[in-house]
Motif scaffolding. Structure first.
Motif, PDB file in Angstrom:
ATOM      1  N   PHE A 558      -7.920  15.305  21.299  1.00  0.00           N
ATOM      2  CA  PHE A 558      -7.652  14.331  20.239  1.00  0.00           C
ATOM      3  C   PHE A 558      -8.683  14.447  19.121  1.00  0.00           C
ATOM      4  O   PHE A 558      -8.340  14.380  17.939  1.00  0.00           O
ATOM      5  CB  PHE A 558      -7.649  12.916  20.818  1.00  0.00           C
ATOM      6  CG  PHE A 558      -7.363  11.856  19.788  1.00  0.00           C
ATOM      7  CD1 PHE A 558      -6.100  11.737  19.230  1.00  0.00           C
ATOM      8  CD2 PHE A 558      -8.350  10.987  19.369  1.00  0.00           C
ATOM      9  CE1 PHE A 558      -5.832  10.764  18.275  1.00  0.00           C
ATOM     10  CE2 PHE A 558      -8.095  10.014  18.417  1.00  0.00           C
ATOM     11  CZ  PHE A 558      -6.821   9.901  17.876  1.00  0.00           C
ATOM     12  N   TYR A 571      -1.452  11.384   9.070  1.00  0.00           N
ATOM     13  CA  TYR A 571      -1.705  11.599  10.502  1.00  0.00           C
ATOM     14  C   TYR A 571      -1.959  10.291  11.252  1.00  0.00           C
ATOM     15  O   TYR A 571      -1.225   9.931  12.189  1.00  0.00           O
ATOM     16  CB  TYR A 571      -2.875  12.570  10.664  1.00  0.00           C
ATOM     17  CG  TYR A 571      -3.458  12.641  12.055  1.00  0.00           C
ATOM     18  CD1 TYR A 571      -2.682  13.021  13.137  1.00  0.00           C
ATOM     19  CD2 TYR A 571      -4.791  12.307  12.281  1.00  0.00           C
ATOM     20  CE1 TYR A 571      -3.214  13.082  14.410  1.00  0.00           C
ATOM     21  CE2 TYR A 571      -5.331  12.370  13.557  1.00  0.00           C
ATOM     22  CZ  TYR A 571      -4.545  12.754  14.612  1.00  0.00           C
ATOM     23  OH  TYR A 571      -5.071  12.805  15.877  1.00  0.00           O
ATOM     24  N   LEU A 575       0.388   7.847  13.955  1.00  0.00           N
ATOM     25  CA  LEU A 575       0.037   7.378  15.298  1.00  0.00           C
ATOM     26  C   LEU A 575       0.094   5.856  15.382  1.00  0.00           C
ATOM     27  O   LEU A 575       0.470   5.295  16.411  1.00  0.00           O
ATOM     28  CB  LEU A 575      -1.365   7.869  15.672  1.00  0.00           C
ATOM     29  CG  LEU A 575      -1.558   9.389  15.713  1.00  0.00           C
ATOM     30  CD1 LEU A 575      -2.954   9.711  16.228  1.00  0.00           C
ATOM     31  CD2 LEU A 575      -0.506  10.061  16.583  1.00  0.00           C
ATOM     32  N   ASN A 584       2.789   9.669  22.961  1.00  0.00           N
ATOM     33  CA  ASN A 584       3.256  11.048  23.142  1.00  0.00           C
ATOM     34  C   ASN A 584       2.118  12.046  22.956  1.00  0.00           C
ATOM     35  O   ASN A 584       1.974  12.999  23.732  1.00  0.00           O
ATOM     36  CB  ASN A 584       4.376  11.355  22.153  1.00  0.00           C
ATOM     37  CG  ASN A 584       5.669  10.644  22.511  1.00  0.00           C
ATOM     38  OD1 ASN A 584       5.827  10.127  23.613  1.00  0.00           O
ATOM     39  ND2 ASN A 584       6.595  10.604  21.573  1.00  0.00           N
ATOM     40  N   LEU A 585       1.310  11.840  21.914  1.00  0.00           N
ATOM     41  CA  LEU A 585       0.195  12.753  21.669  1.00  0.00           C
ATOM     42  C   LEU A 585      -0.793  12.705  22.823  1.00  0.00           C
ATOM     43  O   LEU A 585      -1.305  13.738  23.269  1.00  0.00           O
ATOM     44  CB  LEU A 585      -0.503  12.391  20.355  1.00  0.00           C
ATOM     45  CG  LEU A 585      -1.705  13.269  19.983  1.00  0.00           C
ATOM     46  CD1 LEU A 585      -1.293  14.729  19.838  1.00  0.00           C
ATOM     47  CD2 LEU A 585      -2.359  12.764  18.706  1.00  0.00           C
ATOM     48  N   LEU A 599      -0.720  23.331  19.651  1.00  0.00           N
ATOM     49  CA  LEU A 599      -0.868  22.324  18.604  1.00  0.00           C
ATOM     50  C   LEU A 599      -2.070  22.613  17.712  1.00  0.00           C
ATOM     51  O   LEU A 599      -1.996  22.491  16.487  1.00  0.00           O
ATOM     52  CB  LEU A 599      -0.993  20.939  19.238  1.00  0.00           C
ATOM     53  CG  LEU A 599      -1.174  19.764  18.270  1.00  0.00           C
ATOM     54  CD1 LEU A 599       0.004  19.673  17.309  1.00  0.00           C
ATOM     55  CD2 LEU A 599      -1.324  18.462  19.047  1.00  0.00           C
ATOM     56  N   VAL A 606       2.009  17.859  14.989  1.00  0.00           N
ATOM     57  CA  VAL A 606       1.918  16.534  15.604  1.00  0.00           C
ATOM     58  C   VAL A 606       2.976  15.599  15.018  1.00  0.00           C
ATOM     59  O   VAL A 606       3.389  14.625  15.658  1.00  0.00           O
ATOM     60  CB  VAL A 606       0.493  15.954  15.423  1.00  0.00           C
ATOM     61  CG1 VAL A 606       0.262  15.462  14.007  1.00  0.00           C
ATOM     62  CG2 VAL A 606       0.238  14.830  16.406  1.00  0.00           C
ATOM     63  N   LEU A 609       5.967  14.488  17.048  1.00  0.00           N
ATOM     64  CA  LEU A 609       5.850  13.478  18.099  1.00  0.00           C
ATOM     65  C   LEU A 609       6.237  12.086  17.620  1.00  0.00           C
ATOM     66  O   LEU A 609       6.420  11.180  18.424  1.00  0.00           O
ATOM     67  CB  LEU A 609       4.421  13.457  18.636  1.00  0.00           C
ATOM     68  CG  LEU A 609       3.906  14.793  19.191  1.00  0.00           C
ATOM     69  CD1 LEU A 609       2.454  14.665  19.616  1.00  0.00           C
ATOM     70  CD2 LEU A 609       4.769  15.246  20.355  1.00  0.00           C
ATOM     71  N   ALA A 657       6.091  19.854  24.559  1.00  0.00           N
ATOM     72  CA  ALA A 657       5.832  18.420  24.384  1.00  0.00           C
ATOM     73  C   ALA A 657       6.975  17.596  24.967  1.00  0.00           C
ATOM     74  O   ALA A 657       6.751  16.593  25.668  1.00  0.00           O
ATOM     75  CB  ALA A 657       5.643  18.109  22.901  1.00  0.00           C
TER      76      ALA A 657
END
Length: 997
Positions: A558, A571, A575, A584-585, A599, A606, A609, A657
């Motif tokens: 992360f 980004y 999230l 999911n990440l 990734l 990302v 996701l 994923a």
């Protein structure tokens, strides 16, 4: 002035142009003798035309003028003509509010309240309104004074001197002053009660939040205490109850001057069934033991407004901690969400499309979303603890809990919807939230909001547009998965203090808390918006990482992704806001090496996701179109194939994923997807992706060497797992290459061209790069490694006719076209069908040869030292056992059973079962073993980042494979036992069906 029949007067025409909908009636009113100064003054007519409803404004003005004494009438008209501010205010109010027009007709001197405003009076507060109500000594005079104050608020509102938030705050301040005045009257009427008790009035709801409507219930809670030690508590509560009841009657009862507004005390403990007044300790006892979630949500806006100020402050100080602990209650977020759904469900069907407040996309959607976010995040961020919806929304945006763009859109939409609500209520001063249906009402409403070109159509368009924004953002914020996860954290876990974080990390099973703390510090330190959002995300992510075999790897991944995308504005917003993107990440980063490696080579992936469709495999046609387009844009073959491999890398990440998230399960499907579905999805996705990549490489080589057309027709035939759509993430692509010289072409040149294509494709697909290589394996061709890499169709036909062995016919069971010339590939399949599905089936000698080859493979190819009970490919009951058993059935019966003519193992197995060639029980045992062995191989690749045919020996990797297969921490032994049990049962079926034992 009298109109000439059949002709329109100039006044009539002018009135029509100014927006009068009944110009003839307006002309008659202007013909009244007392209206002569108005009729003669063009400025006054223009001002009437600027009102929301010019006809209504004129009727109200006529009534007001007629109610004046002759000398007063002239003063009014002279002031109107000479003073623009008064003209705008008075005619603006008369054109927007029939009820205030009625008030002015009854109290014709009250227009003077609008004559002049000092700058200090533009935004009056509670004390200013108290002075305006000071002379009220009974309910009737209080209503008159209240309406006079309301007149000034409405004037500022319709003239744009105040915005909707300021108007709502002024209305709340006027309500506060009115409650104080009503309490003063009640105390005067009952001095004994006033002397016996301390009474505090706590405003709730919109009044407490400083965002009151023109006409709304004023929600309150009453708190009472003895005035002194000499007064018994029970007596004090009774006295306070009488005062509170009297206060409510003063405000709520209808008199000759109408009502002010209902005072509603139903938000008190136990609602209507509870005592009207409680002591402070009684309130606290109830909230600590019995209160429901919605009651704490209501207390968010609690504010002392009247009565004993010290007691009111004590009440708020005592209940505030309970409000900000409410989110820790079990099922808090789902309870609030269910309550909102119940409100919508209870709206009458006939009203739902007109409901401005409670309906979908209405005001309550904004308020509930903001309050829920406040209650969850406000536990640790005092900046969010505002009773005002718009102030709280600004604070949520400033703190990074809501995106700036989302907050701005909600702010604009909320202001528009509240303005609509205000103007609807202002017309008759009635409590309603329904958008009117009549053309005239809609026209007045639209004009009052500044929509003048086509008020009705513009109003409908703007209302629908803002409602759509609210509905979309409400769904996004109110049902945000992250919100429930944050609410479930213990209070200390929502702030990442060093000590608390270290203890939490150790408790969650992080192997290196010191390194984890360094990552947390790097991600969340500072005062930037990015750091603020990270501080919201990280406590939840830590828990999700911990629900894996390697939390440390998840946190490290992360940080690496966050560092790579740190300056990318979407980004962290993704999230925080988009569906289950954050969870999911977390699942993907902590489940092994393959997906994070893919990734980190392209962190922008990302975004997949957060898209509900982002994890859905793309079709081969779609993939091939994208790959060929990328190849077409490249300068040379190497760049073209690099572009194709980049697409493949992204799509491998998408597939991995989806596999991991499907295996872990989701909120909607906690058990995860069916294992067979996951296996098929991976096999199909990787097969289609490799086929598209090979098609791209073929196009790149041909384009660079020969331009538009290769001198020979050329096709790629998938074999083995590739042809069977059963590839894993790291599988080679087994293929055959076939070509056919074009008519009139040079056969030798065609052969050289085909050989060059094959060699160059293989080279380009394996060039060292950051993208995973695609290895092309042609060992299943005639003569194996000793034979030519590419043959003509005629050469294949000759070889198979004269020299083919049974294993080569068996290998053709998986043959399927993958790239190149479709017609040539179809002719190859026609050639293969009689070989793989022989008309007379297999003879005994051929069956014995297949069995002999299988036994030899088990003996010779199983790696030295490998446990035959755990080797997924060659071990007991593994992939090879099941596949050879199915393939034997296909070769024996494929000619007579069309369902067996498939390259896919599971499809063929189901067809054999349906044809009665094996029992349903045997088919299920073989299918379960094949799926399990395939999932183990997939899991090993996902965890280790490299292929393997047996369970990992390293404990952490083994645990990660177990987690992928659905086995929690400490249950790895069960996983291995279950694998042995499933494959042992499969081997028993294989012994009977394949070996005939």
């Amino acid at each position: 002035m009298t109109s000439v029949p059949g002709r329109r007067s100039s006044t009539f025409t002018r009135l029509l142009r100014h927006g009068f909908t009944h110009p003839a009636a307006a002309e008659r009113l202007l013909d009244l003798p007392e209206m002569a100064p108005v009729r003669a003054d063009s400025v006054l007519l223009d001002a009437l035309g600027a009102a929301a409803d010019p006809d209504l404004a004129l009727r109200g003005l006529v009534r007001l003028v007629e109610a004046q004494q002759p000398d007063e009438r002239q003063v009014l008209l002279d002031t109107l003509i000479s003073a623009k501010p008064l003209r705008d205010r008075l005619l603006g109010v008369l054109g927007a509010s029939e009820a205030l027009g009625d008030h002015l007709a009854r109290h014709p001197h009250d227009w003077q309240a609008l004559v002049m405003y000092e700058s200090a009076d533009l935004h009056p507060g509670v004390e200013d309104f108290e002075r305006g109500l000071a002379e009220a000594t009974d309910p009737v005079s209080l209503r008159v004074a209240y309406r006079r104050c309301l007149l000034s608020i409405a004037a500022r509102d319709v003239c744009g001197t105040t915005d909707v938030a300021q108007t709502a705050a002024e209305l709340a301040d006027l309500a506060t002053a009115t409650l104080r005045a009503a309490l003063a009257i009640a105390r005067t009427d009952a001095p004994e009660d006033a002397a016996a008790c301390r009474l505090a009035v706590i405003a709730m709801g919109k009044c407490g939040g400083h965002e009151l409507n023109y006409v709304s219930d004023v929600d309150v809670i009453f708190v009472g205490e003895p005035a002194s030690e000499s007064v018994e508590e029970a007596a004090a509560v009774k006295a306070a109850t009488r005062l509170a009841s009297h206060l409510m009657r003063i405000c709520s009862e209808t008199t000759v001057e109408g009502a002010i507004w209902p005072v509603d005390a139903n938000l008190r403990p136990e609602g209507r069934n509870g005592p009207l007044v409680r002591t402070l300790s009684s309130h606290l006892a109830y909230y600590q033991r019995w209160a429901k979630t919605w009651e704490f949500q209501a207390l968010l806006k609690a504010r002392p407004v009247a009565g004993d100020p010290e007691l009111g402050a004590e009440y708020v100080d005592a209940v505030s901690p309970l409000v900000w602990q409410a989110a820790e209650r079990e099922n808090f977020v789902p309870d609030v969400q269910k309550m909102r759904r119940r409100v919508v469900d209870n709206i009458p069907a006939a009203h739902i499309d007109r409901e401005l407040k409670l309906g979908p996309g209405g005001l309550r959607d904004v308020e509930f979303a903001v309050q829920l976010l406040q209650l969850v995040h406000g536990r640790t961020d005092p900046a969010l603890r505002s009773g005002s919806t718009l102030e709280a929304l600004r604070a949520l945006a400033a703190g990074g809990y809501v995106g700036r763009a989302d907050a701005a859109q909600l702010d604009v939409a909320y202001r528009f919807l509240r303005s609509m609500e205000h103007r609807i209520q202002l017309y008759r001063l009635r409590r309603t939230h329904l958008v009117p249906e009549g053309e005239e009402d809609l026209r007045r409403l639209g004009r009052s909001l500044g929509l003048r070109a086509d008020p009705v159509a513009e109003l409908d368009k703007e209302w629908r547009r803002h409602g759509s924004v609210v509905r979309r953002l409400h769904e996004k914020l109110f049902y945000r998965p992250l919100l429930d996860a944050v609410a479930q954290l213990a209070p200390g876990e929502t702030r990442l203090s060093t000590q608390a974080a270290r203890q939490r990390l150790e408790a969650l099973g992080y192997a290196d808390p010191a390194a984890a703390l360094r990552h947390l510090e790097a991600l969340s330190s500072g005062v930037s918006r990015k750091a603020a959002i990270q501080r919201t995300l990280l406590p939840v992510l830590l828990g999700w990482f911990a629900d894996s075999a390697d939390p440390d790897a998840g946190l490290l991944g992360f940080r690496q992704v966050s560092d790579a995308l740190g300056k990318t504005p979407w980004y962290l917003r993704l999230l925080r806001d988009e569906g289950a993107a954050a969870e999911n990440l977390a699942r993907v980063l902590s489940a092994g090496r393959l997906a994070p490696d893919l990734l980190l080579r392209a962190p922008e992936a990302v975004a997949l996701l957060g898209d509900p469709e982002g994890l859905r495999p793309r079709s081969r046609d779609h993939l091939e179109q994208e790959v060929l387009a990328a190849v077409g844009r490249a300068d040379d073959a190497e760049a073209a194939v690099a572009s194709a491999r980049a697409v493949r890398r992204r799509e491998l990440f998408r597939t991995a994923a989806a596999d991991l998230i499907g295996s872990y399960g989701t909120e909607e499907n906690p058990a995860g997807h069916d294992p067979g579905t996951l296996v098929d999805r991976v096999g199909n996705a990787v097969t289609d992706l490799n086929a598209a990549t090979i098609a791209g490489a073929l196009r790149a080589v041909v384009r660079e060497r020969w331009g538009d057309e290769l001198p020979t027709r050329f096709a790629v035939i998938g074999m083995g797992r590739f042809g069977g759509h059963e590839l894993s993430y790291g599988s080679d692509a087994d293929v055959l290459f076939v070509h056919e010289p074009r008519e009139g072409g040079d056969e030798q040149g065609a052969a050289q061209a085909a050989a060059t294509v094959v060699a160059e494709m293989r080279r380009l697909l394996q060039l060292p790069s950051s993208d995973p290589p695609l290895l092309i394996d042609a060992d299943l061709r005639p003569e194996g490694r000793n034979g030519p890499l590419v043959r003509t169709l005629a050469s294949y036909a000759a070889y198979y006719r004269r020299w083919s062995l049974v294993w080569e016919s068996q290998a053709l069971l998986r043959a399927e076209p993958m790239a190149g010339d479709e017609e040539l590939a179809a002719r190859f399949i026609e050639l293969a069908d009689p070989l793989r599905y022989p008309e007379d089936g297999l003879g005994e000698e051929e069956v014995r040869e297949i069995r002999r080859l299988k036994a030899r493979m088990e003996t010779e190819r199983l790696p030295r030292g490998a446990d035959p009970t755990l080797h997924t490919k060659l071990g007991r009951g593994g992939l090879s056992d099941v596949e050879w058993t199915v393939q034997l059935l296909q070769m024996r019966h494929g000619w007579s059973e069309p369902g067996l003519r498939t390259t896919r193992t599971r499809t063929a197995l189901a067809a054999a079962r349906d044809a009665g060639l094996l029992s349903p029980e045997d088919a299920e045992i073989l299918d379960d073993a094949w799926v399990l062995a395939t999932r183990v191989r997939n899991g090993v690749m996902l965890v280790r980042g490299r292929a393997g045919d047996t369970f990992p020996s390293e404990a952490k990797e083994l645990a990660a494979v177990g987690r992928y297969l659905g086995y929690g921490q400490g249950h790895v032994g069960e996983m291995v036992d279950e694998y042995r049990r499933a494959t042992r049962r499969a081997r028993a079926v294989v012994e009977r069906l394949f070996y005939g034992s």
